[in-house]
Each structure stands twice: as structure tokens, then as C-alpha cells.
Scaffold this motif. Structure first.
Motif, PDB file in Angstrom:
ATOM      1  N   GLY A  23      -4.742  -6.353  -0.113  1.00 31.96           N
ATOM      2  CA  GLY A  23      -5.383  -5.410  -0.858  1.00 31.96           C
ATOM      3  C   GLY A  23      -4.259  -4.071  -1.034  1.00 31.96           C
ATOM      4  N   ILE A  24      -4.537  -2.803  -1.056  1.00 29.22           N
ATOM      5  CA  ILE A  24      -3.329  -1.380  -1.480  1.00 29.22           C
ATOM      6  C   ILE A  24      -1.812  -1.813   0.367  1.00 29.22           C
ATOM      7  N   VAL A  25      -2.995  -2.465   1.344  1.00 29.73           N
ATOM      8  CA  VAL A  25      -2.175  -2.343   1.892  1.00 29.73           C
ATOM      9  C   VAL A  25      -1.337  -3.029   2.140  1.00 29.73           C
ATOM     10  N   GLY A  26      -1.381  -4.040   2.359  1.00 27.42           N
ATOM     11  CA  GLY A  26      -1.072  -5.543   2.450  1.00 27.42           C
ATOM     12  C   GLY A  26       0.204  -5.196   0.687  1.00 27.42           C
ATOM     13  N   ILE A  27      -0.098  -5.430  -0.249  1.00 27.77           N
ATOM     14  CA  ILE A  27       0.787  -4.930  -1.134  1.00 27.77           C
ATOM     15  C   ILE A  27       1.948  -4.247  -0.988  1.00 27.77           C
ATOM     16  N   ASN A  28       1.283  -3.159  -0.813  1.00 22.92           N
ATOM     17  CA  ASN A  28       2.342  -2.273  -0.322  1.00 22.92           C
ATOM     18  C   ASN A  28       2.900  -2.756   0.961  1.00 22.92           C
ATOM     19  N   CYS A  29       2.448  -3.142   2.015  1.00 24.32           N
ATOM     20  CA  CYS A  29       3.527  -3.475   2.936  1.00 24.32           C
ATOM     21  C   CYS A  29       4.957  -4.570   2.563  1.00 24.32           C
ATOM     22  N   ALA A  30       3.960  -5.316   1.547  1.00 24.68           N
ATOM     23  CA  ALA A  30       5.057  -6.568   0.725  1.00 24.68           C
ATOM     24  C   ALA A  30       6.308  -5.426   0.083  1.00 24.68           C
ATOM     25  N   LEU A  31       5.867  -4.722  -0.710  1.00 24.11           N
ATOM     26  CA  LEU A  31       6.734  -3.659  -2.008  1.00 24.11           C
ATOM     27  C   LEU A  31       8.187  -3.450  -0.685  1.00 24.11           C
ATOM     28  N   LEU A  33       8.788  -4.049   1.793  1.00 25.93           N
ATOM     29  CA  LEU A  33       9.692  -5.113   2.807  1.00 25.93           C
ATOM     30  C   LEU A  33      10.593  -5.600   1.760  1.00 25.93           C
ATOM     31  N   ARG A  34       9.710  -5.871   0.572  1.00 22.47           N
ATOM     32  CA  ARG A  34      11.018  -6.345  -0.667  1.00 22.47           C
ATOM     33  C   ARG A  34      12.014  -5.684  -1.085  1.00 22.47           C
ATOM     34  N   LYS A 221       7.234 -13.868  10.750  1.00 19.47           N
ATOM     35  CA  LYS A 221       7.329 -12.351  11.292  1.00 19.47           C
ATOM     36  C   LYS A 221       5.574 -12.685  10.241  1.00 19.47           C
ATOM     37  N   LEU A 222       4.734 -12.251  11.433  1.00 14.53           N
ATOM     38  CA  LEU A 222       3.098 -11.933  10.476  1.00 14.53           C
ATOM     39  C   LEU A 222       2.449 -10.571  10.232  1.00 14.53           C
ATOM     40  N   LEU A 223       2.406 -10.039   9.286  1.00 15.53           N
ATOM     41  CA  LEU A 223       1.434  -9.236   9.159  1.00 15.53           C
ATOM     42  C   LEU A 223       0.080  -8.162   9.518  1.00 15.53           C
ATOM     43  N   ILE A 224      -0.418  -8.384  10.169  1.00 18.05           N
ATOM     44  CA  ILE A 224      -2.096  -8.187   9.104  1.00 18.05           C
ATOM     45  C   ILE A 224      -2.329  -6.627   8.816  1.00 18.05           C
ATOM     46  N   LEU A 366       3.665   0.031   7.700  1.00 21.86           N
ATOM     47  CA  LEU A 366       3.845  -1.748   8.582  1.00 21.86           C
ATOM     48  C   LEU A 366       4.809  -2.452   8.387  1.00 21.86           C
ATOM     49  N   ALA A 367       5.834  -1.915   7.257  1.00 18.89           N
ATOM     50  CA  ALA A 367       6.408  -2.688   7.008  1.00 18.89           C
ATOM     51  C   ALA A 367       7.722  -2.132   8.007  1.00 18.89           C
TER      52      ALA A 367
END
Length: 370
Positions: A23-31, A33-34, A221-224, A366-367
Motif C-alpha cells: 500500500g501507500i506505506v509499503g511502496i513509499n518505504c521501498a522507494l 530505501l531505493r 531486514k523485515l519491514l511491516i 519506516l525506511a
């Protein structure tokens, strides 16, 4: 799963960061991190064919809180806490718009309106009495008064003659927002696996072993980022809360434009093109609606239709085109939970129904933990 060597090597080997929830949090976290780790292998797990919580099921309100909601928050939070909450929501909205562009999410600044039913005279009076106080409280953020009084110009029935107007409230197209996020993730080589549900994890010194309903693998690493579903996996104070929504078929010459709050925000509606999207009613049955199960109930759907007929579209024929529900994550405190919970395990959850506003910022925070 009957996986090949190629599938295991490409998707499930040497994973640096695994994020649960697309969702919004997960993809923004991934971006985020990238941006920090250009060569990292980043994987997102999603249990649905699309984000399952609220990211693709919300009403698309780009808001930071109605007047009555802010007044209510002051009963359970300090002034500093309320100011910080609003600052986070504004910062999060700005980050969302900067990340994707206003065009990509169809951002429109049509303003927000808080309506008061005839039975809400005391609530309206409380809001009028404290309007100057709240405007003064928020003036350092906006450098002007936020909440103003306007007459009923949309022809709503069975409400007080005046309502509260907020020129800073906007709206987005939730589907376009999520589509833009998914495209951005793909461009940045962020892998997303759908229809995979994490069942449990085991931490070690330098990695986390993840067990899913499809396959087991290791990650550094695991991010929930599963918000309302987080309590299925971790022991944190977040409760699932279902929000039921409906949308009408197209209505000719629809004059209603903006985002609207009614009954302390328990009901909310907006225009989307030439339709009315209407949701809420959790206050009719909190016990039933504190659930992570999708679905609709007669008591809430009937109430939504009644309010459409008697208040929102009293002189306009309409038909319901579609109904759905989303799952939010709430708690006694509205501050999101963003923290490390175990060795190599982190979470960004409990968005309190403000995912559009703060989801991008929670993802970044989160990231930033790792």
C-alpha cells in the motif's frame, strides 16, 4: 510452490529488505530505501491481487482534520500533540504530491466542508465557539485562518444553515495514486509478489526467516506495513476498523464539488467526476465494524442511502453503482507506530484513517529506521 532455479535466484535469493504490504506505506518505504541503497534487493509481499487494506479502497480525501475532529482530538491529546499530528499530515500530503505529481494523482483543491445536522446544534455551537481558538492554534502553520463560516450553497437538506469551510482541503483519485506508485516501484527495480501472505517469521543475528503460505525464504531486514492487519503478525496496539463505502451512478448536472464531513467525520462524501462517493457509519455499530473482514452490513448501507435521499441529494434521483469496504488501523492514540520491534524487524502502522495524508511520510520514517 513449484519454483524453478530462475525464480528462486531472481526473486527469493539475497534479499536485503522485505516489506509486508504494497500500500501507500509499503511502496513509499521501498522507494525511500531505493534512494538510500541503490544496489539493494528490495521485495514487497502483498496478500491480495491489489493492496488489501485501505490504500485502494479509501475515499481519496487529501485532508488533515475537520474542525470538530481537531476539537475532539484536544480532549485526548495535548495541544503540542495535535499540532504535531496536523504538521505530519500536511508534510505527508506534500510528500505524496512531490513524489507522484498532482497530475498523476488527479489532485484537486476544491476545499472541505463540515456539515451539521439539525440534531447537531450543540456540536455546531461548540465549533463556532472554539473556531477562533483553533484558527489561532493553527495560524503558525498556515499563516492565516483555516476554518471559515459559509452558508449552505449546495442545496443540502436537514442540516444547519451554516457550515465550516476549509480552503486547504483537497481530493485525489485513489486508483491513479496507487497506479502511479506501482509504476514508480517497477521503474526502480522494486519487486512485488502478490497473493502471498506471511504467516510467521523467526529472527536471527543477521537475518530473518520468513514463512508464507507459498514459500519460505530469508531476508536481511523485515519491514511491516500492513496497518489494520498488523496485529495478525506482531503484538502492537493497533485495531482493525472497517469503513463501508458506496458510489452512485453518474448524475446529470451534479453541482456538488469538494470533500464533505458530517457527524464528527463519521460520514464523509465527495464528488468524483459526476458521481457521489459516500462512506462511513462506523459509529452505528462499533463492535461489528472493529473487524479485519471485508463486507457490508444492512444497517450501515441503509443509513448511507437514507442520508443520500434526505440530506445530500434530496431532489435528485440516483442509483447505487457499487459498494465496497476498506480496513483501517486505529488506536486510542492517533500517532502512528513507527519503530523497531525486534532484531532486524521494523513496523510502520496505525495510520488512524489518515493514510492518504500520512502514508508517504510513515513509509519514509519506516525506511529511515534501518
Amino acid at each position: 510452490m513449484n519454483l524453478s532455479y530462475w525464480e528462486i535466484k531472481t526473486w527469493l535469493t539475497n534479499i536485503d529488505y522485505t516489506i509486508v504490504g504494497s500500500g501507500i506505506v509499503g511502496i513509499n518505504c521501498a522507494l525511500q530505501l531505493r534512494n538510500r541503497f541503490p544496489k539493494a534487493k528490495i521485495l514487497i509481499l502483498e496478500k491480495g491481487i491489489l493492496p488489501q487494506g485501505a490504500s485502494t479502497k479509501n475515499a481519496g480525501f487529501a485532508c488533515f482534520g475537520s474542525l470538530s475532529e481537531i476539537i475532539d482530538d484536544l480532549n485526548s491529546h495535548t495541544k503540542i500533540e495535535v499540532i504535531n499530528l496536523i504538521k505530519k499530515r500536511i508534510k505527508g500530503l506534500n510528500l505524496l504530491r512531490e513524489t507522484l505529481s498532482d497530475k498523476a494523482i488527479d489532485y484537486q483543491n476544491n476545499g472541505g466542508f463540515e456539515l451539521f445536522s439539525k440534531q447537531d446544534n450543540k456540536l455546531l455551537q461548540d465549533c463556532l465557539d472554539r473556531r477562533n481558538e483553533i484558527n489561532t492554534l493553527l495560524n503558525p502553520i498556515f499563516n492565516q485562518d483555516i476554518f471559515k463560516i459559509q452558508k449552505n450553497s449546495f442545496g443540502f437538506k436537514n442540516i444547519e444553515e451554516h457550515y465550516i469551510f476549509n480552503a486547504f482541503e483537497g481530493q485525489i483519485d485513489t486508483g491513479k495514486m496507487m497506479n502511479a506508485l506501482l509504476k514508480k516501484a517497477q521503474i526502480n527495480d522494486i519487486k512485488i509478489l502478490n497473493n502471498i501472505q506471511i504467516e510467521e517469521y523467526v529472527t536471527a543475528n543477521s537475518s530473518v526467516k520468513i514463512k508464507t503460505n507459498q514459500v519460505d525464504f530469508n531476508t536481511s531486514k523485515l519491514l511491516i506495513a500492513t496497518n489494520g492487519f498488523a496485529s495478525r503478525l506482531i503484538n502492537e496496539k493497533v485495531e482493525p476498523a472497517r469503513a463501508q463505502v458506496l458510489i452512485t451512478k453518474p448524475i446529470k448536472n451534479l453541482k456538488i464539488k469538494g470533500t464533505f464531513h458530517l457527524d464528527k467525520g463519521y460520514y464523509y462524501f465527495r464528488n468524483i467526476e459526476n458521481r457521489i462517493l459516500f462512506g462511513g457509519g462506523r459509529n452505528l455499530d462499533f463492535k461489528t465494524e472493529n473487524t479485519s473482514v471485508f463486507g457490508q452490513t444492512e444497517v450501515i448501507q441503509n443509513k448511507l442511502e437514507t442520508l443520500l435521499k434526505t440530506t445530500i441529494l434530496p431532489n435528485t434521483p440516483f442509483e447505487i453503482a457499487h459498494r465496497w469496504s476498506g480496513i483501517m488501523g486505529i488506536g486510542k492514540q492517533k500517532k502512528p507506530i513507527v519503530k523497531q520491534i525486534e532484531n532486524n524487524v521494523y513496523c510502520g502502522i496505525r495510520l488512524g484513517g489518515m493514510g492518504v495524508a500520512i502514508g508517504s511520510l510513515v513509509g519514509k520514517e519506516l525506511a529511515d529506521l534501518v
